[in-house]
Design a protein around this motif. Structure first.
Motif, PDB file in Angstrom:
ATOM      1  N   SER A 144      91.607 103.876  20.863  1.00 26.93           N
ATOM      2  CA  SER A 144      90.159 103.940  21.066  1.00 26.93           C
ATOM      3  C   SER A 144      89.481 103.159  19.953  1.00 26.93           C
ATOM      4  N   ALA A 145      88.359 102.543  20.289  1.00 21.18           N
ATOM      5  CA  ALA A 145      87.592 101.759  19.323  1.00 21.18           C
ATOM      6  C   ALA A 145      86.175 102.327  19.284  1.00 21.18           C
ATOM      7  N   LEU A 146      85.277 101.610  18.671  1.00 24.46           N
ATOM      8  CA  LEU A 146      83.885 102.040  18.591  1.00 24.46           C
ATOM      9  C   LEU A 146      83.147 101.748  19.890  1.00 24.46           C
ATOM     10  N   ASN A 147      82.020 102.389  20.065  1.00 28.84           N
ATOM     11  CA  ASN A 147      81.090 102.083  21.161  1.00 28.84           C
ATOM     12  C   ASN A 147      81.715 102.185  22.546  1.00 28.84           C
ATOM     13  N   ASP A 148      82.443 103.260  22.820  1.00 35.32           N
ATOM     14  CA  ASP A 148      83.052 103.469  24.133  1.00 35.32           C
ATOM     15  C   ASP A 148      83.932 102.301  24.566  1.00 35.32           C
ATOM     16  N   GLU A 149      84.778 101.856  23.668  1.00 35.04           N
ATOM     17  CA  GLU A 149      85.695 100.761  23.983  1.00 35.04           C
ATOM     18  C   GLU A 149      87.137 101.190  23.743  1.00 35.04           C
ATOM     19  N   LEU A 150      88.033 100.582  24.510  1.00 38.60           N
ATOM     20  CA  LEU A 150      89.461 100.750  24.334  1.00 38.60           C
ATOM     21  C   LEU A 150      90.042  99.412  23.907  1.00 38.60           C
ATOM     22  N   VAL A 151      91.057  99.444  23.077  1.00 40.37           N
ATOM     23  CA  VAL A 151      91.759  98.229  22.671  1.00 40.37           C
ATOM     24  C   VAL A 151      93.216  98.389  23.079  1.00 40.37           C
ATOM     25  N   ILE A 152      93.734  97.377  23.752  1.00 41.93           N
ATOM     26  CA  ILE A 152      95.127  97.371  24.170  1.00 41.93           C
ATOM     27  C   ILE A 152      95.821  96.231  23.445  1.00 41.93           C
ATOM     28  N   LEU A 153      96.934  96.561  22.805  1.00 42.44           N
ATOM     29  CA  LEU A 153      97.727  95.589  22.058  1.00 42.44           C
ATOM     30  C   LEU A 153      99.088  95.433  22.726  1.00 42.44           C
ATOM     31  N   TRP A 154      99.673  94.250  22.659  1.00 37.99           N
ATOM     32  CA  TRP A 154     101.017  93.999  23.152  1.00 37.99           C
ATOM     33  C   TRP A 154     101.532  92.734  22.480  1.00 37.99           C
ATOM     34  N   TYR A 155     102.786  92.437  22.693  1.00 34.53           N
ATOM     35  CA  TYR A 155     103.273  91.155  22.199  1.00 34.53           C
ATOM     36  C   TYR A 155     103.831  90.359  23.367  1.00 34.53           C
ATOM     37  N   ASP A 156     103.718  89.065  23.279  1.00 35.24           N
ATOM     38  CA  ASP A 156     104.315  88.177  24.270  1.00 35.24           C
ATOM     39  C   ASP A 156     104.733  86.871  23.601  1.00 35.24           C
ATOM     40  N   THR A 157     105.336  86.000  24.378  1.00 35.39           N
ATOM     41  CA  THR A 157     105.924  84.773  23.832  1.00 35.39           C
ATOM     42  C   THR A 157     105.236  83.519  24.358  1.00 35.39           C
ATOM     43  N   ARG A 158     103.971  83.593  24.685  1.00 29.55           N
ATOM     44  CA  ARG A 158     103.291  82.431  25.249  1.00 29.55           C
ATOM     45  C   ARG A 158     103.214  81.258  24.277  1.00 29.55           C
ATOM     46  N   ASP A 159     103.251  81.523  22.999  1.00 27.02           N
ATOM     47  CA  ASP A 159     103.198  80.457  21.988  1.00 27.02           C
ATOM     48  C   ASP A 159     104.581  80.193  21.397  1.00 27.02           C
ATOM     49  N   VAL A 160     105.613  80.310  22.198  1.00 24.02           N
ATOM     50  CA  VAL A 160     107.011  80.097  21.841  1.00 24.02           C
ATOM     51  C   VAL A 160     107.576  81.232  20.984  1.00 24.02           C
ATOM     52  N   LYS A 161     106.930  81.580  19.904  1.00 24.80           N
ATOM     53  CA  LYS A 161     107.413  82.697  19.105  1.00 24.80           C
ATOM     54  C   LYS A 161     106.595  83.950  19.450  1.00 24.80           C
ATOM     55  N   PRO A 162     107.199  85.132  19.362  1.00 20.46           N
ATOM     56  CA  PRO A 162     106.461  86.352  19.699  1.00 20.46           C
ATOM     57  C   PRO A 162     105.229  86.535  18.818  1.00 20.46           C
ATOM     58  N   SER A 163     104.114  86.878  19.450  1.00 15.70           N
ATOM     59  CA  SER A 163     102.857  87.127  18.742  1.00 15.70           C
ATOM     60  C   SER A 163     102.185  88.347  19.349  1.00 15.70           C
ATOM     61  N   ILE A 164     101.308  88.965  18.581  1.00 19.01           N
ATOM     62  CA  ILE A 164     100.569  90.131  19.053  1.00 19.01           C
ATOM     63  C   ILE A 164      99.234  89.674  19.628  1.00 19.01           C
ATOM     64  N   PHE A 165      98.899  90.237  20.773  1.00 12.55           N
ATOM     65  CA  PHE A 165      97.646  89.926  21.453  1.00 12.55           C
ATOM     66  C   PHE A 165      96.904  91.228  21.715  1.00 12.55           C
ATOM     67  N   ALA A 166      95.611  91.140  21.938  1.00 12.78           N
ATOM     68  CA  ALA A 166      94.782  92.310  22.182  1.00 12.78           C
ATOM     69  C   ALA A 166      93.745  91.999  23.226  1.00 12.78           C
ATOM     70  N   ARG A 167      93.313  93.059  23.896  1.00 16.94           N
ATOM     71  CA  ARG A 167      92.214  92.941  24.840  1.00 16.94           C
ATOM     72  C   ARG A 167      91.373  94.192  24.715  1.00 16.94           C
ATOM     73  N   LYS A 168      90.048  94.004  24.753  1.00 11.18           N
ATOM     74  CA  LYS A 168      89.124  95.110  24.621  1.00 11.18           C
ATOM     75  C   LYS A 168      88.527  95.427  25.990  1.00 11.18           C
ATOM     76  N   PHE A 169      88.417  96.724  26.306  1.00 13.69           N
ATOM     77  CA  PHE A 169      87.810  97.174  27.548  1.00 13.69           C
ATOM     78  C   PHE A 169      86.644  98.087  27.228  1.00 13.69           C
ATOM     79  N   SER A 170      85.549  97.880  27.902  1.00 12.64           N
ATOM     80  CA  SER A 170      84.406  98.780  27.769  1.00 12.64           C
ATOM     81  C   SER A 170      84.552  99.899  28.794  1.00 12.64           C
ATOM     82  N   ILE A 171      84.416 101.123  28.348  1.00  7.77           N
ATOM     83  CA  ILE A 171      84.534 102.265  29.250  1.00  7.77           C
ATOM     84  C   ILE A 171      83.296 102.360  30.107  1.00  7.77           C
TER      85      ILE A 171
END
Length: 171
Positions: A144-171
């Motif tokens: 959970s984040a501020l202001n009725d938001e959720l943050v989702i984190l994951w890792y993927d390999t779109r940039d060749v090496k694994p990296s962490i990415f995030a996306r924010k959702f407003s509730i």
């Protein structure tokens, strides 16, 4: 057969004999539980492996306790994918449970999200797409984040090496 086990402690020093938590029936096992606590409520989403169309497949199941874990509801299958649903992470925000997980319906692993209103008494039929890349995405986590938001984190390999990415959702 793999299963989830739980136990309780009346005196916070010694524990009762562990009992199987998931009544898994025809499944080969229950794995990777995601657990969320809210006062006397305990919510668990776990990955169950079963056979579908002659092949092994994974789905997500939900159960809850309203009495500090003394008893749990029967498992309820909450995903309806034709492929695999794995690695759940859950969060309770107000009275809605949010479950993020990885899914391979489209051959690559993607991150999806389901909502379970009324403390998980109901679950949405269709998950929301979280990741939007052709690379496989793994190990989603929800916060959970501020202001009725959720943050989702994951890792993927779109940039060749694994990296962490995030996306924010407003509730």
């Amino acid at each position: 057969q793999f299963n989830l086990f739980h136990t309780t402690s009346a005196d916070e020093a010694s524990f009762e004999e562990p009992e199987a938590l998931a009544r898994i029936g025809g499944l080969r096992g229950a794995f990777f539980p995601a657990i969320c606590f809210a006062a006397q409520r305990i919510f668990v989403v776990w990955q169950g492996k079963g056979e579908r169309y002659g092949a092994l497949s994974d789905d997500l199941f939900f159960m809850k306790s309203t009495n500090y874990g003394r008893s749990f509801s029967s498992p309820k299958k909450i995903t309806k994918s034709s492929a695999n649903d794995e690695a759940p992470s859950i969060l309770l925000y107000r009275d809605v449970l949010y479950c993020v997980y990885q899914n391979n319906d489209d051959k690559n692993w993607a991150v999806k999200m389901l909502r379970g209103p009324d403390y998980g008494d109901k679950w949405e039929e269709r998950p929301a797409n979280v990741s939007q890349t052709n690379a496989s995405c793994y190990s989603p986590q929800i916060l959970s984040a501020l202001n009725d938001e959720l943050v989702i984190l994951w890792y993927d390999t779109r940039d060749v090496k694994p990296s962490i990415f995030a996306r924010k959702f407003s509730i």
